[in-house]
Design a protein around this motif. Sequence first.
Motif, PDB file in Angstrom:
ATOM      1  N   VAL A  83       0.846  -1.191   0.000  1.00 23.50           N
ATOM      2  CA  VAL A  83       0.000   0.000   0.000  1.00 23.50           C
ATOM      3  C   VAL A  83       0.880   1.239   0.000  1.00 23.50           C
ATOM      4  O   VAL A  83       1.843   1.322   0.760  1.00 23.50           O
ATOM      5  N   SER A  84       0.555   2.195  -0.846  1.00 23.27           N
ATOM      6  CA  SER A  84       1.295   3.452  -0.875  1.00 23.27           C
ATOM      7  C   SER A  84       0.316   4.619  -0.938  1.00 23.27           C
ATOM      8  O   SER A  84      -0.849   4.450  -1.272  1.00 23.27           O
ATOM      9  N   GLY A  85       0.834   5.799  -0.601  1.00 27.81           N
ATOM     10  CA  GLY A  85      -0.012   6.980  -0.641  1.00 27.81           C
ATOM     11  C   GLY A  85      -0.269   7.526   0.747  1.00 27.81           C
ATOM     12  O   GLY A  85       0.333   7.113   1.725  1.00 27.81           O
ATOM     13  N   SER A  86      -1.213   8.440   0.793  1.00 30.45           N
ATOM     14  CA  SER A  86      -1.550   9.099   2.048  1.00 30.45           C
ATOM     15  C   SER A  86      -2.499   8.214   2.849  1.00 30.45           C
ATOM     16  O   SER A  86      -3.659   8.082   2.506  1.00 30.45           O
ATOM     17  N   ILE A  87      -1.956   7.635   3.893  1.00 32.31           N
ATOM     18  CA  ILE A  87      -2.727   6.671   4.678  1.00 32.31           C
ATOM     19  C   ILE A  87      -2.740   7.085   6.135  1.00 32.31           C
ATOM     20  O   ILE A  87      -1.706   7.375   6.711  1.00 32.31           O
ATOM     21  N   SER A  88      -3.924   7.109   6.714  1.00 31.34           N
ATOM     22  CA  SER A  88      -4.043   7.396   8.142  1.00 31.34           C
ATOM     23  C   SER A  88      -5.282   6.687   8.663  1.00 31.34           C
ATOM     24  O   SER A  88      -6.162   6.325   7.910  1.00 31.34           O
ATOM     25  N   SER A  89      -5.313   6.505   9.923  1.00 33.96           N
ATOM     26  CA  SER A  89      -6.468   5.907  10.598  1.00 33.96           C
ATOM     27  C   SER A  89      -6.949   4.651   9.888  1.00 33.96           C
ATOM     28  O   SER A  89      -8.087   4.567   9.417  1.00 33.96           O
ATOM     29  N   ILE A  90      -6.075   3.664   9.828  1.00 35.26           N
ATOM     30  CA  ILE A  90      -6.445   2.403   9.191  1.00 35.26           C
ATOM     31  C   ILE A  90      -7.451   1.669  10.062  1.00 35.26           C
ATOM     32  O   ILE A  90      -7.214   1.435  11.244  1.00 35.26           O
ATOM     33  N   ASN A  91      -8.561   1.294   9.470  1.00 33.22           N
ATOM     34  CA  ASN A  91      -9.584   0.526  10.179  1.00 33.22           C
ATOM     35  C   ASN A  91      -9.342  -0.977  10.017  1.00 33.22           C
ATOM     36  O   ASN A  91      -9.493  -1.748  10.954  1.00 33.22           O
ATOM     37  N   ALA A  92      -9.030  -1.364   8.786  1.00 32.30           N
ATOM     38  CA  ALA A  92      -8.827  -2.780   8.505  1.00 32.30           C
ATOM     39  C   ALA A  92      -8.146  -2.945   7.155  1.00 32.30           C
ATOM     40  O   ALA A  92      -8.167  -2.045   6.309  1.00 32.30           O
ATOM     41  N   MET A  93      -7.539  -4.098   6.984  1.00 32.26           N
ATOM     42  CA  MET A  93      -6.972  -4.509   5.699  1.00 32.26           C
ATOM     43  C   MET A  93      -7.417  -5.944   5.464  1.00 32.26           C
ATOM     44  O   MET A  93      -7.622  -6.698   6.422  1.00 32.26           O
ATOM     45  N   GLY A  94      -7.573  -6.303   4.196  1.00 33.18           N
ATOM     46  CA  GLY A  94      -8.054  -7.657   3.973  1.00 33.18           C
ATOM     47  C   GLY A  94      -8.013  -8.090   2.528  1.00 33.18           C
ATOM     48  O   GLY A  94      -7.452  -7.402   1.670  1.00 33.18           O
ATOM     49  N   TRP A  95      -8.627  -9.242   2.312  1.00 31.99           N
ATOM     50  CA  TRP A  95      -8.647  -9.873   0.999  1.00 31.99           C
ATOM     51  C   TRP A  95     -10.058 -10.345   0.664  1.00 31.99           C
ATOM     52  O   TRP A  95     -10.735 -10.924   1.512  1.00 31.99           O
ATOM     53  N   TYR A  96     -10.466 -10.089  -0.553  1.00 31.41           N
ATOM     54  CA  TYR A  96     -11.667 -10.650  -1.138  1.00 31.41           C
ATOM     55  C   TYR A  96     -11.233 -11.544  -2.295  1.00 31.41           C
ATOM     56  O   TYR A  96     -10.106 -11.473  -2.761  1.00 31.41           O
ATOM     57  N   ARG A  97     -12.170 -12.355  -2.751  1.00 30.90           N
ATOM     58  CA  ARG A  97     -11.926 -13.112  -3.973  1.00 30.90           C
ATOM     59  C   ARG A  97     -13.214 -13.206  -4.775  1.00 30.90           C
ATOM     60  O   ARG A  97     -14.312 -13.120  -4.231  1.00 30.90           O
ATOM     61  N   ARG A  98     -13.034 -13.375  -6.088  1.00 30.29           N
ATOM     62  CA  ARG A  98     -14.181 -13.602  -6.976  1.00 30.29           C
ATOM     63  C   ARG A  98     -13.850 -14.778  -7.871  1.00 30.29           C
ATOM     64  O   ARG A  98     -12.931 -14.699  -8.697  1.00 30.29           O
ATOM     65  N   ALA A  99     -14.608 -15.841  -7.681  1.00 27.33           N
ATOM     66  CA  ALA A  99     -14.442 -17.029  -8.514  1.00 27.33           C
ATOM     67  C   ALA A  99     -15.352 -16.918  -9.728  1.00 27.33           C
ATOM     68  O   ALA A  99     -16.373 -16.219  -9.679  1.00 27.33           O
ATOM     69  N   PRO A 100     -15.021 -17.599 -10.802  1.00 27.08           N
ATOM     70  CA  PRO A 100     -15.855 -17.546 -12.008  1.00 27.08           C
ATOM     71  C   PRO A 100     -17.303 -17.936 -11.719  1.00 27.08           C
ATOM     72  O   PRO A 100     -17.558 -18.983 -11.114  1.00 27.08           O
ATOM     73  N   GLY A 101     -18.221 -17.072 -12.107  1.00 31.86           N
ATOM     74  CA  GLY A 101     -19.635 -17.373 -11.943  1.00 31.86           C
ATOM     75  C   GLY A 101     -20.171 -17.228 -10.531  1.00 31.86           C
ATOM     76  O   GLY A 101     -21.314 -17.588 -10.258  1.00 31.86           O
TER      77      GLY A 101
END
Length: 115
Positions: A24-42
């Motif tokens: 992650v880069s850029g102006s970041i403050s007050s992080i609430n959460a970080m995570g991962w999603y996924r999308r499978a075909p269909g």
Amino acid sequence: QVQLVESGGGLVNPGGSLRLSCVVSGSISSINAMGWYRRAPGKARESVAVIHSGGTTWYTESVKGRFTISRDNAKTSVYLQMNSLKPEDTAVYYCYININTGIYWGQGTQVTVSS
């Protein structure tokens, strides 16, 4: 501007492992959460794992015991260690960061589990 860049996807045999990274880069403050999603075909997009600002984690039931989410101390990177991969884990995986100005997403990385 906040940017997220994922890496680490690829083709792996069932039972194998992959480690996804998200910088992650850029102006970041007050992080609430970080995570991962996924999308499978269909299929609909699915939340896979979350790490909250205090360090608590959450996993969707189907990956518990197999996937581990972590981050670096500076909270500028988030990782997803994926073990014992199954064909049903095949999807495009997206990282995200939830901060006070909104939710920002990476471009996605393809994970394919197949023999």
